[in-house]
Write a protein that holds these residues in place. Structure first.
Motif, mmCIF file in Angstrom:
data_model
loop_
_atom_site.group_PDB
_atom_site.id
_atom_site.type_symbol
_atom_site.label_atom_id
_atom_site.label_comp_id
_atom_site.label_asym_id
_atom_site.label_seq_id
_atom_site.Cartn_x
_atom_site.Cartn_y
_atom_site.Cartn_z
ATOM 1 N N ASP A 1 0.821 -1.208 0.000
ATOM 2 C CA ASP A 1 0.000 0.000 0.000
ATOM 3 C C ASP A 1 0.857 1.261 0.000
ATOM 4 O O ASP A 1 0.426 2.307 -0.462
ATOM 5 C CB ASP A 1 -0.912 0.014 1.236
ATOM 6 N N VAL A 2 2.059 1.140 0.566
ATOM 7 C CA VAL A 2 2.996 2.261 0.639
ATOM 8 C C VAL A 2 4.343 1.776 0.136
ATOM 9 O O VAL A 2 4.762 0.662 0.459
ATOM 10 C CB VAL A 2 3.147 2.777 2.091
ATOM 11 N N VAL A 3 5.016 2.591 -0.668
ATOM 12 C CA VAL A 3 6.346 2.256 -1.162
ATOM 13 C C VAL A 3 7.324 3.313 -0.682
ATOM 14 O O VAL A 3 7.113 4.510 -0.904
ATOM 15 C CB VAL A 3 6.386 2.163 -2.699
ATOM 16 N N ILE A 4 8.385 2.866 0.006
ATOM 17 C CA ILE A 4 9.440 3.765 0.455
ATOM 18 C C ILE A 4 10.474 3.840 -0.666
ATOM 19 O O ILE A 4 11.056 2.832 -1.052
ATOM 20 C CB ILE A 4 10.083 3.254 1.758
ATOM 21 N N LEU A 5 10.726 5.039 -1.171
ATOM 22 C CA LEU A 5 11.596 5.207 -2.331
ATOM 23 C C LEU A 5 13.052 5.415 -1.958
ATOM 24 O O LEU A 5 13.848 5.870 -2.768
ATOM 25 C CB LEU A 5 11.116 6.393 -3.171
ATOM 26 N N THR A 6 13.403 5.117 -0.738
ATOM 27 C CA THR A 6 14.781 5.262 -0.284
ATOM 28 C C THR A 6 15.118 4.084 0.602
ATOM 29 O O THR A 6 14.255 3.275 0.947
ATOM 30 C CB THR A 6 14.965 6.588 0.480
ATOM 31 N N GLU A 7 16.393 3.979 0.986
ATOM 32 C CA GLU A 7 16.834 2.889 1.854
ATOM 33 C C GLU A 7 16.721 3.259 3.328
ATOM 34 O O GLU A 7 17.405 2.689 4.159
ATOM 35 C CB GLU A 7 18.279 2.526 1.520
ATOM 36 N N ASP A 8 15.879 4.221 3.657
ATOM 37 C CA ASP A 8 15.741 4.713 5.027
ATOM 38 C C ASP A 8 14.534 4.045 5.682
ATOM 39 O O ASP A 8 13.387 4.365 5.364
ATOM 40 C CB ASP A 8 15.573 6.235 4.996
ATOM 41 N N LEU A 9 14.799 3.125 6.602
ATOM 42 C CA LEU A 9 13.709 2.423 7.281
ATOM 43 C C LEU A 9 12.881 3.362 8.146
ATOM 44 O O LEU A 9 11.712 3.103 8.418
ATOM 45 C CB LEU A 9 14.285 1.285 8.139
ATOM 46 N N ARG A 10 13.467 4.495 8.563
ATOM 47 C CA ARG A 10 12.738 5.433 9.408
ATOM 48 C C ARG A 10 11.559 6.073 8.688
ATOM 49 O O ARG A 10 10.685 6.664 9.333
ATOM 50 C CB ARG A 10 13.692 6.524 9.899
ATOM 51 N N ARG A 11 11.519 5.964 7.372
ATOM 52 C CA ARG A 11 10.360 6.489 6.649
ATOM 53 C C ARG A 11 9.089 5.726 7.029
ATOM 54 O O ARG A 11 7.985 6.208 6.785
ATOM 55 C CB ARG A 11 10.595 6.424 5.147
ATOM 56 N N THR A 12 9.247 4.522 7.600
ATOM 57 C CA THR A 12 8.087 3.814 8.132
ATOM 58 C C THR A 12 7.423 4.640 9.222
ATOM 59 O O THR A 12 6.193 4.762 9.287
ATOM 60 C CB THR A 12 8.514 2.447 8.701
ATOM 61 N N VAL A 13 8.245 5.215 10.098
ATOM 62 C CA VAL A 13 7.736 6.082 11.163
ATOM 63 C C VAL A 13 7.063 7.308 10.553
ATOM 64 O O VAL A 13 5.983 7.737 10.988
ATOM 65 C CB VAL A 13 8.873 6.503 12.112
ATOM 66 N N THR A 14 7.710 7.880 9.534
ATOM 67 C CA THR A 14 7.133 9.054 8.882
ATOM 68 C C THR A 14 5.765 8.728 8.287
ATOM 69 O O THR A 14 4.833 9.546 8.372
ATOM 70 C CB THR A 14 8.074 9.553 7.771
#
Length: 636
Positions: A531-544
């Motif tokens: 449902d969501v795709v993180i376009l970087t290797e930053d796992l913290r974007r999950t929190v964002t």
């Protein structure tokens, strides 16, 4: 421009024309004609609303159209036809207001679409440059990318070393330096000098094309407006009728009823929510997050449990070959060469590492006569006259009963190899933890998501070692894809967020309430299932993502409640009979505007969105080492 607006919003344009005509007739001393024209148009729009309301009721949706329809009819009956036209204009103009605010909210999403490259500069063998359609670029083509141009397809840098602006894809504000041979994603901006790239994928298969497809889907999705509006529609409608009935009982004047219903027209319920959700999706895009549909934000806001895959999610996902432990008569190079030759026919992340290690040693790989991959277990191939099996111990032991388990350090795991039915040795690998993994778990805990767990295909010892290093208490190891799906479905505290990156994660990402794919280097299957795709290797974007979802829901509900509260105040004043119906209708327009402006706050970032790990790069690297050193890669 005016003609386009009229064609796009004919009901708004027609309502404006009718209102102007009625005011002109009144000014010209023709009140009877003005009344017939104004009342007729208002009732025509009311009939249109009634048809839509009946369709919604048949479909099982109770909306707020009844209140709007009653307001139109009541004002016509008591002779307040000018107020009827203002209400009609407010209702027909609601779509235009939503589109205007939505255009503002979609800017970041549309920016990706507008930047999609359409032409590429291809270098011909003679050294010339030919401009071609980006769809005509093929893997292996040499491309020239000039300064301030967008890279048209996925490629690798031929030279020279330079900086690329990747902010449109990943949200990273600083330029990223790429050296010769490094991969360069389509959609990034070349900042400094002309460079030569070798295409590694066609345009349709490139990262940017997949992102554009997801953005189109996101931009076209509808926010859960009906659900949000319906939650408040029934009590709001009943309250408005109660106030109108009380006013009539006190004044015995039907005009007061019309005045109450006019200020109760429920446009804030219909407009505020979609504007807030579009703003939230746009804000997520600024942070390198593609939210595929607006309803995902509502589920993100309510997440209570977070589950994570291990390799490529908690760990870096770039396993390194530490040792080749061959059994006689095989030497280490020959064992590695045979294993790498067989692994050419596997899509597993470890297969790539084994092949790269063989190439780095200068070993020539053979083609296979036959090859068969068993998902999550290994691959069997006929290579150079030998039957080679590479994979987990259980799979290799079926072909080579003499296979024995390799003694390993914590955080390591072996890939086993059998040749011609005999155990030939092991390939020992490791995978480092992401330096931001522990920080991510701590941030989730501060948000109240304490139910974190890891679902891994690795051995229990390896999975528990990684989980302990990054602060995850619950571990389910040695999971097949079906096991992950079952475990997620059985979790009691919902909604459940699942984060993964590989092909094996696609089923569980689809099964979770919110699937999040690490898409910068993850598989296409995972990105399409999520449902969501993180376009970087930053796992913290999950929190964002969770923060964006929560703020979007907060702003949407605040906007709805703001509209309701102001409408209730106006209803109370109208019930006294001191507000003419026309003034009440205009006052409701102000309420609509305030609700929209408040909903646009969903575009704004909070200070809490910044989840960067403090300290220098050296300190972060040291933290990564403390978080687990070298860790074992994915299931094999």
């Amino acid at each position: 421009m005016a003609g386009q607006l009229v064609r796009r919003y004919p009901w708004v344009a027609s309502s404006l024309v009718v209102l102007a005509l009625v005011l002109g007739l009144l000014a010209g001393g023709e009140p009877t004609v003005a009344r017939w024209v104004g009342s007729g148009w208002a009732l025509l729009v009311g009939a249109r609303i009634a048809v839509r309301m009946v369709r919604d009721l048949i479909a099982g949706h109770w909306g707020v159209d009844l209140l709007a329809l009653t307001a139109i009819v009541a004002t016509v009956v008591v002779g307040e036809y000018v107020a009827s036209l203002v209400v009609v204009l407010m209702l027909t103009g609601g779509q235009a207001l939503e589109d205007f605010a939505g255009h503002r909210a979609r800017q970041e999403l549309r920016a990706l679409l507008e930047r999609a490259p359409t032409r590429a500069h291809r270098l011909d063998p003679g050294g010339g440059v030919v401009d071609v359609d980006v769809a005509d670029v093929r893997p292996g083509d040499l491309l020239l990318v000039r300064p301030a141009e967008v890279v048209p397809v996925d490629a690798e840098l031929v030279g020279p070393e330079t900086d690329f602006d990747e902010s449109s894809l990943t949200g990273e504000s600083l330029p990223v330096t790429r050296g010769v041979g490094d991969p360069v994603l389509s959609g990034v901006l070349n900042t400094e000098q002309a460079v030569t790239l070798r295409a590694t994928a066609a345009a349709a298969d490139s990262q940017y094309a997949r992102i554009v497809a997801m953005v189109r889907e996101a931009a076209e999705s509808r926010a859960p407006v009906v659900r949000l509006a319906d939650r408040y529609a029934v009590p709001f409608t009943l309250f408005a009728f109660l106030v109108a009935g009380a006013a009539f009982a006190y004044h015995r004047d039907p005009t007061v009823v019309a005045e109450v219903l006019v200020v109760a027209t429920p446009c804030p319920l219909l407009i505020a929510a979609p504007v807030a959700f579009l703003g939230g999706m746009s804000r997520a895009a600024r942070h390198g997050l593609i939210v595929k549909e607006a309803g995902t934000l509502e589920r993100l806001a309510a997440v209570r449990t977070a589950a994570f895959d291990k390799t490529g999610t908690i760990t870096v996902g770039r396993p390194a070959l530490l040792a080749v432990r061959a059994r006689p008569p095989w030497g280490s190079d020959e064992l590695l060469r045979l294993a790498a030759s067989a692994e050419q026919y596997s899509s597993h992340v470890l297969a790539t590492t084994i092949q790269e290690a063989a190439v780095e040693r200068g070993l020539a790989l053979d083609s296979a006569q036959t090859a068969r991959e068993e998902a999550t277990h290994g691959v069997a191939a006929r290579v150079g006259g030998h039957d080679v099996v590479v994979g987990k111990l259980r799979r290799v032991a079926r072909s080579a009963p003499d296979a024995v388990e390799e003694p390993l350090e914590q955080g390591e795991l072996a890939v086993y190899v059998a040749v011609d039915g005999r155990f030939a040795g092991t390939l020992v690998m490791s995978d480092p933890a992401r330096p931001d993994a522990r920080e991510t778990m701590e941030e989730l805990a501060r948000l109240g998501i304490t139910g974190t767990l890891m679902l891994s295909g690795d051995s229990t010892a390896t999975a528990e070692h990684v989980a302990d290093a990054v602060g995850i208490a619950r571990v389910h190891a040695e999971c097949l894809p079906a096991d992950k799906v079952r475990l997620v479905q059985e979790l009691p505290d919902r909604p459940v967020l699942m984060v993964g990156d590989g092909v094996n994660d696609a089923p569980v990402l689809a099964a979770a309430d919110v699937g999040v794919a690490m898409g910068a280097r993850g598989s296409t299957a995972a990105s399409e299932s999520a449902d969501v795709v993180i376009l970087t290797e930053d796992l913290r974007r999950t929190v964002t993502a969770v923060r964006v979802g929560r703020r979007t829901m907060t702003v949407a509900l605040q906007s709805i409640w703001l509209g309701i509260a102001l409408s209730v105040v106006l209803m109370g004043v109208a019930a006294t009979g001191v507000i003419p119906a026309v003034v009440g209708a205009l006052s409701q327009e102000v309420v609509d505007l305030l609700a929209i402006l408040n909903a646009l706050r969903a575009l704004q970032d909070d200070r809490s969105d910044r989840v960067d790990v403090p300290g220098s790069a050296a300190e972060r690297a040291e933290g990564a080492a403390r978080a687990g050193g070298v860790l074992r890669p994915r299931l094999r």
